[in-house]
Design a protein around this motif. Structure first.
Motif: not given
Length: 519
Positions: A276-280, A282-289
């Motif tokens: 779960r930590y890894i997926r979260h 990864e999502e943060l790393c892909n955000m543009t904001d």
């Protein structure tokens, strides 16, 4: 007379008996079939056949024709021939028509006589009658042909009157045959008596050996039953040991499985959290904001190294140490079984133990055969122990040895081994109350309590049985001293483990009555 001639015609010329299954050759002569077959068989080697009666020759083996008429006549002759009574023993010389058993023999006449001829025989003294004999010529002198009447004591020979008066035995001391015979009989009776005694002794020895053999066979049978019972017990011990070891292995496996299952469950939960930590992240790393990224809590502490829980527990449950412990336990158990078998059925002879009179305590009396120690009072000696104790005169510093001690007559006793350097006085002089002796103690006044003692350390044995005979077994190199109750089966009481540094002597302590080394 004619019947006699007729019987002659019925005789086979080969066997000289009445024809049996008579056959005829071409020349006309008759023979028993078996007899002529044997003759013709011997002639097979020469290739020429001839009649045994007339020597008529045949180029080929002649055919044998059965003579039926002659066969019938021979059978009739055998059936009508009178049966004569069979004569046994020596026959009368004068009964020539039919044999008659002789009752006496005349040395003068050199003839054997039946009852009838004995009646008319001369009664002259020269005619000496004896029991019937076929060697009458041996009863006369070979030189003078006279009856042997005397015995020459010098030459030990039977002689006639002429030998004594004018022969080579002239001047020698002679005796009548009856007198000489009685003297020889007396000597023979003495020899017979000695031989009879010797025979009786031999029979007694045979009887004793047979009894010994019987006892040996009975002992072998008993030992065989004991061996069979022992191996049944051994198989039972091995089965129990196997069950115990298998149970320990199963218990350890169950404990290990439960522990590992709990650890695996915890690690699975931790693994899911990490996913779960890894997926979260990864999502943060892909955000543009940028604002959203910066407002998220810092997750750097998740990457800090942490102690891996359970690694030590895993190492502790790998089963290596436990397996080694089980193998060691099995090894010790098997060693105990083998040691008990070795003592119960020891192949070598027991140790020849004799007690040293010079070391016997002042209140200990030693028997003449140096095997029994009895409680009493003796004169004091510097070499003697203070109380109750005596040691053996011999010792051993190597090898395996055992001996048996009868203890049933004493209410308190100690048996074991010790060094000759033990103190002779004071508390340290008692067997087991020093570091130079080891013993088994029996106390009948204390509910049959038994103890193993060394260096004043008392080990109470969990046995409440009446011990009548103790076997002491020493393996010097292995440093083992074992005690056994010689019941049926043999019961192991206790084993000392030590490093022996001096020669060992057998030790006996007794209070009231006596104890005895039985071998």
């Amino acid at each position: 007379m004619a019947s006699v001639d007729l019987r002659d015609e019925l005789l086979c010329s080969i066997c000289l008996n009445t024809f049996t299954d008579p056959v005829t050759l071409r020349c006309g002569h008759n023979f028993c079939r078996v007899c002529i077959d044997q003759v013709l068989n011997t002639q097979d080697w020469f290739g020429v056949y001839s009649c045994p009666e007339c020597r008529a020759e045949f180029q080929e083996r002649p055919a044998l024709q059965r003579n039926i008429n002659l066969h019938n006549v021979a059978e009739h002759s055998l059936s009508t021939e009178p049966h004569q009574e069979k004569v046994t023993g020596i026959c009368c010389t004068y009964c020539i028509h039919s044999p008659v058993t002789a009752v006496k023999s005349c040395l003068m006449c050199e003839a054997s006589l039946c009852d009838n001829h004995l009646r008319v025989h001369t009664k002259s003294a020269e005619h000496v009658l004896t029991e019937p004999s076929t060697s009458l010529e041996n009863r006369k002198c070979s030189v003078h042909k006279k009856i042997l009447e005397y015995y020459c004591t010098k030459d030990a020979a039977c002689i006639c009157v002429s030998c004594s008066l004018a022969g080579e035995h002239r001047g020698h001391r002679v005796e009548m045959l009856d007198e000489a015979s009685e003297k020889k009989k007396e000597k023979l009776r003495n020899v017979l008596q000695k031989l009879t005694i010797k025979r009786e002794k031999t029979e007694e020895r045979v009887k004793n050996l047979e009894e010994h053999m019987r006892k040996t066979q009975e002992k072998a049978t008993r030992e065989g039953k004991r061996v069979a019972a022992l191996f049944i017990d051994i198989r039972g011990w091995l089965d129990d040991l196997e069950k115990k070891v298998q149970s320990d292995i199963a218990r350890q496996e169950e404990q290990m499985s439960l522990s590992l299952s709990d650890m695996i469950q915890k690690l699975e939960i931790k693994k899911d959290e990490l996913y779960r930590y890894i997926r979260h992240i990864e999502e943060l790393c892909n955000m543009t904001d940028p604002l959203t990224v910066l407002q998220e809590p810092d997750t750097g502490d998740l990457c800090e190294p942490e102690e891996e829980e359970g690694d030590e527990d895993i190492g502790g449950h790998d089963g290596g140490d436990q397996g080694g412990g089980l193998i060691l336990h099995i090894s010790h158990s098997l060693s105990d079984i083998i040691r008990d078998i070795n003592v119960a059925f020891y192949l070598q002879d027991p140790a020849d133990i004799f007690l040293d009179v010079n070391t016997a305590a002042n209140d200990i009396l030693i028997s003449d055969d140096l095997k029994t120690a009895s409680y009493t009072c003796l004169l004091k000696s510097a070499k003697r122990f203070q109380d109750f104790l005596v040691i053996s005169s011999s010792s051993f510093s190597s090898g395996r040895h055992y001996w048996d001690v009868e203890v049933s007559k004493s209410i308190w006793w100690k048996v074991g081994v010790g060094y000759s350097s033990m103190d002779r006085r004071g508390q340290q002089s008692y067997s087991g109350d020093n570091n130079k002796s080891w013993c088994l103690q029996g106390e009948l006044w204390n509910s049959n309590q038994y103890s193993a003692i060394h260096a004043s350390k008392v080990i109470r044995l969990p046995y409440n049985v009446f011990v009548t005979k103790v076997r002491i077994y020493v393996d010097y190199e292995a440093g083992q001293l074992s005690f056994y109750n010689l019941c049926d089966p043999i019961r192991h009481l206790h084993t000392f483990s030590a490093t022996f540094t001096e020669p060992l002597h057998a030790t006996l302590c007794v209070y009231e009555d006596c104890i005895r080394i039985t071998n």
